[in-house]
Design a protein around this motif. Structure first.
Motif, mmCIF file in Angstrom:
data_model
loop_
_atom_site.group_PDB
_atom_site.id
_atom_site.type_symbol
_atom_site.label_atom_id
_atom_site.label_comp_id
_atom_site.label_asym_id
_atom_site.label_seq_id
_atom_site.Cartn_x
_atom_site.Cartn_y
_atom_site.Cartn_z
ATOM 1 N N ARG A 1 -17.436 -29.831 -9.194
ATOM 2 C CA ARG A 1 -17.002 -30.051 -7.801
ATOM 3 C C ARG A 1 -15.921 -29.048 -7.402
ATOM 4 O O ARG A 1 -15.939 -28.505 -6.299
ATOM 5 C CB ARG A 1 -16.503 -31.498 -7.635
ATOM 6 N N GLU A 2 -14.986 -28.769 -8.300
ATOM 7 C CA GLU A 2 -13.912 -27.816 -7.997
ATOM 8 C C GLU A 2 -14.467 -26.412 -7.739
ATOM 9 O O GLU A 2 -13.913 -25.665 -6.939
ATOM 10 C CB GLU A 2 -12.886 -27.761 -9.131
ATOM 11 N N SER B 1 -11.789 -25.925 -3.675
ATOM 12 C CA SER B 1 -10.631 -26.671 -4.157
ATOM 13 C C SER B 1 -10.537 -28.039 -3.491
ATOM 14 O O SER B 1 -10.830 -28.194 -2.302
ATOM 15 C CB SER B 1 -9.351 -25.891 -3.880
ATOM 16 N N THR B 2 -10.117 -29.012 -4.268
ATOM 17 C CA THR B 2 -9.929 -30.359 -3.730
ATOM 18 C C THR B 2 -8.488 -30.599 -3.280
ATOM 19 O O THR B 2 -8.122 -31.717 -2.963
ATOM 20 C CB THR B 2 -10.353 -31.425 -4.763
ATOM 21 N N ALA C 1 -3.932 -33.426 -3.866
ATOM 22 C CA ALA C 1 -5.301 -33.036 -4.207
ATOM 23 C C ALA C 1 -6.115 -34.302 -4.444
ATOM 24 O O ALA C 1 -5.571 -35.337 -4.852
ATOM 25 C CB ALA C 1 -5.329 -32.149 -5.446
ATOM 26 N N MET C 2 -7.421 -34.198 -4.184
ATOM 27 C CA MET C 2 -8.329 -35.335 -4.345
ATOM 28 C C MET C 2 -9.557 -34.928 -5.167
ATOM 29 O O MET C 2 -10.665 -34.858 -4.630
ATOM 30 C CB MET C 2 -8.787 -35.860 -2.981
ATOM 31 N N PRO C 3 -9.382 -34.666 -6.456
ATOM 32 C CA PRO C 3 -10.564 -34.349 -7.260
ATOM 33 C C PRO C 3 -11.455 -35.580 -7.379
ATOM 34 O O PRO C 3 -10.966 -36.709 -7.401
ATOM 35 C CB PRO C 3 -9.970 -33.953 -8.614
ATOM 36 N N HIS C 4 -12.764 -35.345 -7.432
ATOM 37 C CA HIS C 4 -13.683 -36.477 -7.515
ATOM 38 C C HIS C 4 -14.984 -36.053 -8.186
ATOM 39 O O HIS C 4 -15.363 -34.891 -8.159
ATOM 40 C CB HIS C 4 -13.958 -37.067 -6.137
ATOM 41 N N LYS D 1 1.732 -32.136 -6.051
ATOM 42 C CA LYS D 1 2.571 -33.121 -6.729
ATOM 43 C C LYS D 1 1.941 -34.501 -6.796
ATOM 44 O O LYS D 1 2.396 -35.350 -7.541
ATOM 45 C CB LYS D 1 3.936 -33.220 -6.032
ATOM 46 N N LEU D 2 0.902 -34.728 -6.014
ATOM 47 C CA LEU D 2 0.228 -36.018 -6.009
ATOM 48 C C LEU D 2 -1.277 -35.784 -6.106
ATOM 49 O O LEU D 2 -1.842 -35.054 -5.295
ATOM 50 C CB LEU D 2 0.546 -36.807 -4.735
ATOM 51 N N VAL D 3 -1.891 -36.408 -7.122
ATOM 52 C CA VAL D 3 -3.325 -36.233 -7.342
ATOM 53 C C VAL D 3 -3.998 -37.601 -7.283
ATOM 54 O O VAL D 3 -3.610 -38.522 -8.003
ATOM 55 C CB VAL D 3 -3.607 -35.556 -8.695
ATOM 56 N N ILE D 4 -4.978 -37.712 -6.399
ATOM 57 C CA ILE D 4 -5.750 -38.941 -6.235
ATOM 58 C C ILE D 4 -7.157 -38.622 -6.730
ATOM 59 O O ILE D 4 -7.880 -37.854 -6.095
ATOM 60 C CB ILE D 4 -5.795 -39.398 -4.759
ATOM 61 N N MET D 5 -7.524 -39.179 -7.889
ATOM 62 C CA MET D 5 -8.821 -38.863 -8.496
ATOM 63 C C MET D 5 -9.786 -40.029 -8.334
ATOM 64 O O MET D 5 -9.467 -41.161 -8.681
ATOM 65 C CB MET D 5 -8.652 -38.553 -9.982
#
Length: 149
Positions: free
Chosen positions: A51-52, A56-57, A64-67, A98-102
């Motif tokens: 996905r990346e 970029s997420t 960032a919102m990797p999924h 600084k904040l990652v929501i996966m």
């Protein structure tokens, strides 16, 4: 599906240890595995990396919102991690993340996952929300921001 169904205080890491994007991803994937949400760390990381590569997420405002969506996800889940220093995560604003929501989503025919991720991305698209999340000191505060939105 609502965020309350998949996000709890157990899903939050307040002080990520890693200083790299790859390390942060590993820490959050470890959390998903420990929660019983995924069956294979390596296969889920492969889905995240795939996905990346599409783009970029990082969504700006130091978030960032990797999924990933794969058969190795047992149940829809989200984990959130905070990094004090921030990590290099190429994105639209060039700021360290600084904040990652996966998000981890099971393979299915439905579009519920896309709708949920879109909804969260919309909520996070404002400077006020990012400031509240970045200044939060407890897991309860972080979860509360999502529940209120």
């Amino acid at each position: 599906m609502e965020i309350r169904e998949i996000l709890s205080e157990e899903s939050v890491i307040l002080d990520l240890k890693s200083t790299t994007k790859e390390g942060i991803i590993q820490e959050l994937v470890d959390k998903l595995y420990d929660k019983g949400s995924i069956t294979s760390k390596s296969k889920f990381i492969k889905a995240l990396n795939h996905r990346e590569k599409m783009g970029s997420t990082s969504i700006g405002y130091q978030m960032a919102m990797p999924h990933g969506k794969t058969k190795y996800v047992k149940k829809a889940s989200v984990v959130i991690g905070k990094s004090r220093e921030g990590v290099d995560w190429p994105g639209i604003d060039g700021l360290p993340v600084k904040l990652v929501i996966m998000f981890a989503m099971p393979q299915s025919e439905g579009k519920e996952d896309i709708m949920l991720i879109s909804k969260i991305a919309y909520i996070l698209g404002g400077k006020d929300i990012s400031e509240r999340l970045l200044s939060a000191h407890t897991k309860k505060e972080i979860v509360g921001v999502f529940y209120e939105a």
